[in-house]
Design a protein around this motif. Structure first.
Motif, PDB file in Angstrom:
ATOM      1  N   ASP A  11      63.233  18.583  13.652  1.00 61.55           N
ATOM      2  CA  ASP A  11      63.868  17.283  13.445  1.00 61.55           C
ATOM      3  C   ASP A  11      63.934  17.058  11.941  1.00 61.55           C
ATOM      4  O   ASP A  11      62.980  16.603  11.324  1.00 61.55           O
ATOM      5  N   ASP A  12      65.079  17.422  11.350  1.00 59.51           N
ATOM      6  CA  ASP A  12      65.251  17.364   9.894  1.00 59.51           C
ATOM      7  C   ASP A  12      65.856  16.025   9.503  1.00 59.51           C
ATOM      8  O   ASP A  12      66.995  15.722   9.820  1.00 59.51           O
ATOM      9  N   ARG A  13      65.081  15.222   8.804  1.00 62.69           N
ATOM     10  CA  ARG A  13      65.548  13.909   8.345  1.00 62.69           C
ATOM     11  C   ARG A  13      65.734  13.887   6.822  1.00 62.69           C
ATOM     12  O   ARG A  13      65.866  12.827   6.226  1.00 62.69           O
ATOM     13  N   TYR A  19      61.724  23.343  17.793  1.00 61.19           N
ATOM     14  CA  TYR A  19      62.683  22.283  17.488  1.00 61.19           C
ATOM     15  C   TYR A  19      62.323  21.672  16.135  1.00 61.19           C
ATOM     16  O   TYR A  19      61.155  21.332  15.879  1.00 61.19           O
ATOM     17  N   LYS A  59      58.429  19.371  12.893  1.00 64.26           N
ATOM     18  CA  LYS A  59      58.734  20.663  13.502  1.00 64.26           C
ATOM     19  C   LYS A  59      57.794  20.876  14.687  1.00 64.26           C
ATOM     20  O   LYS A  59      56.571  20.791  14.542  1.00 64.26           O
ATOM     21  N   GLU A  65      68.075  24.586  13.878  1.00 63.75           N
ATOM     22  CA  GLU A  65      67.126  23.507  14.167  1.00 63.75           C
ATOM     23  C   GLU A  65      66.451  23.696  15.524  1.00 63.75           C
ATOM     24  O   GLU A  65      65.474  23.038  15.835  1.00 63.75           O
ATOM     25  N   LYS A  66      67.027  24.613  16.335  1.00 61.68           N
ATOM     26  CA  LYS A  66      66.439  24.922  17.642  1.00 61.68           C
ATOM     27  C   LYS A  66      66.335  26.437  17.786  1.00 61.68           C
ATOM     28  O   LYS A  66      67.195  27.173  17.293  1.00 61.68           O
ATOM     29  N   PHE A 125      60.639  15.892   7.621  1.00 62.98           N
ATOM     30  CA  PHE A 125      60.942  16.562   8.878  1.00 62.98           C
ATOM     31  C   PHE A 125      59.699  16.644   9.751  1.00 62.98           C
ATOM     32  O   PHE A 125      58.569  16.516   9.290  1.00 62.98           O
ATOM     33  N   ALA A 174      71.670  21.664  15.225  1.00 66.47           N
ATOM     34  CA  ALA A 174      71.215  20.423  15.859  1.00 66.47           C
ATOM     35  C   ALA A 174      72.181  19.935  16.929  1.00 66.47           C
ATOM     36  O   ALA A 174      71.763  19.395  17.956  1.00 66.47           O
TER      37      ALA A 174
END
Length: 196
Positions: free
Chosen positions: A60-62, A58, A33, A104-105, A31, A137
């Motif tokens: 961004d979780d991958r 924010y 952040k 996520e936000k 991720f 998200a």
């Protein structure tokens, strides 16, 4: 550029950070952040000071599968974000047919009017308005539908360090996800340390 780290009367503080964890380092999470924060202090009248604070995050979780990274998601509530809510109270975000913890936000706003009570002892009063929410998200940020509180805070720059005692009352406790808190519900918060 604040003229004091805990009891400023003018100046600003601005922060931007990026946190990264990648699977290529051998872990099971992936991720990035991002966090952006800004606070501005300005004289109002007599010895009153105005403060405007905004914070955006924010994630961004991958990460695929387990382990989940709930601890890296955004939560709001407590004396350092939305006073009048418990820490991490604001945390439900709908994702499809599932309700997950954390977002996520994240969006947070704080407005303050600061005034001296016992200036020689470093004691000030604060009238505040807090607003914010966390989002999944796929959710859109809606600034007109967020949790909000108002209240009063005492700050003392004591010999032991900065001390804060706040009482927040809920204006809107039913924004965003499934979390609910009755309008008019209030609570005390206590902290040792600065806000922003």
């Amino acid at each position: 550029s604040r003229d004091h780290y805990f009891l400023p009367t003018q100046g600003a503080i601005n922060k931007f950070s990026v946190q990264y964890a990648g699977e290529f380092l051998g872990g099971e999470i992936d991720f990035t952040k991002y966090a952006l924060e800004s606070g501005i202090f300005f004289p109002l009248f007599w010895k009153f000071t105005g403060a405007v604070h905004a914070k955006f995050g924010y994630l961004d979780d991958r990460t695929d599968g387990v382990p989940d990274i709930d601890w890296e998601r955004y939560y709001l509530g407590g004396i350092n974000s939305i006073r009048g809510f418990d820490q991490y109270d604001i945390n439900d975000t709908p994702e499809g047919s599932v309700i997950q913890k954390g977002g996520e936000k994240s969006v947070q706003f704080n407005l303050e009017m600061i005034f001296p009570i016992a200036q020689e002892m470093g004691v000030v009063g604060v009238i505040f308005y807090d607003q914010g929410d966390v989002y999944g998200a796929s959710q859109n940020i809606d600034l007109l539908d967020q949790y909000s509180t108002t209240g009063f805070e005492l700050r003392w720059n004591s010999p032991m360090g900065p001390i804060r005692l706040a009482y927040g009352v809920v204006i809107d406790g039913a924004a965003g996800g499934n979390y609910r808190k009755d309008t008019g519900t209030g609570q005390f918060d206590f902290s040792i340390g600065a806000f922003f």
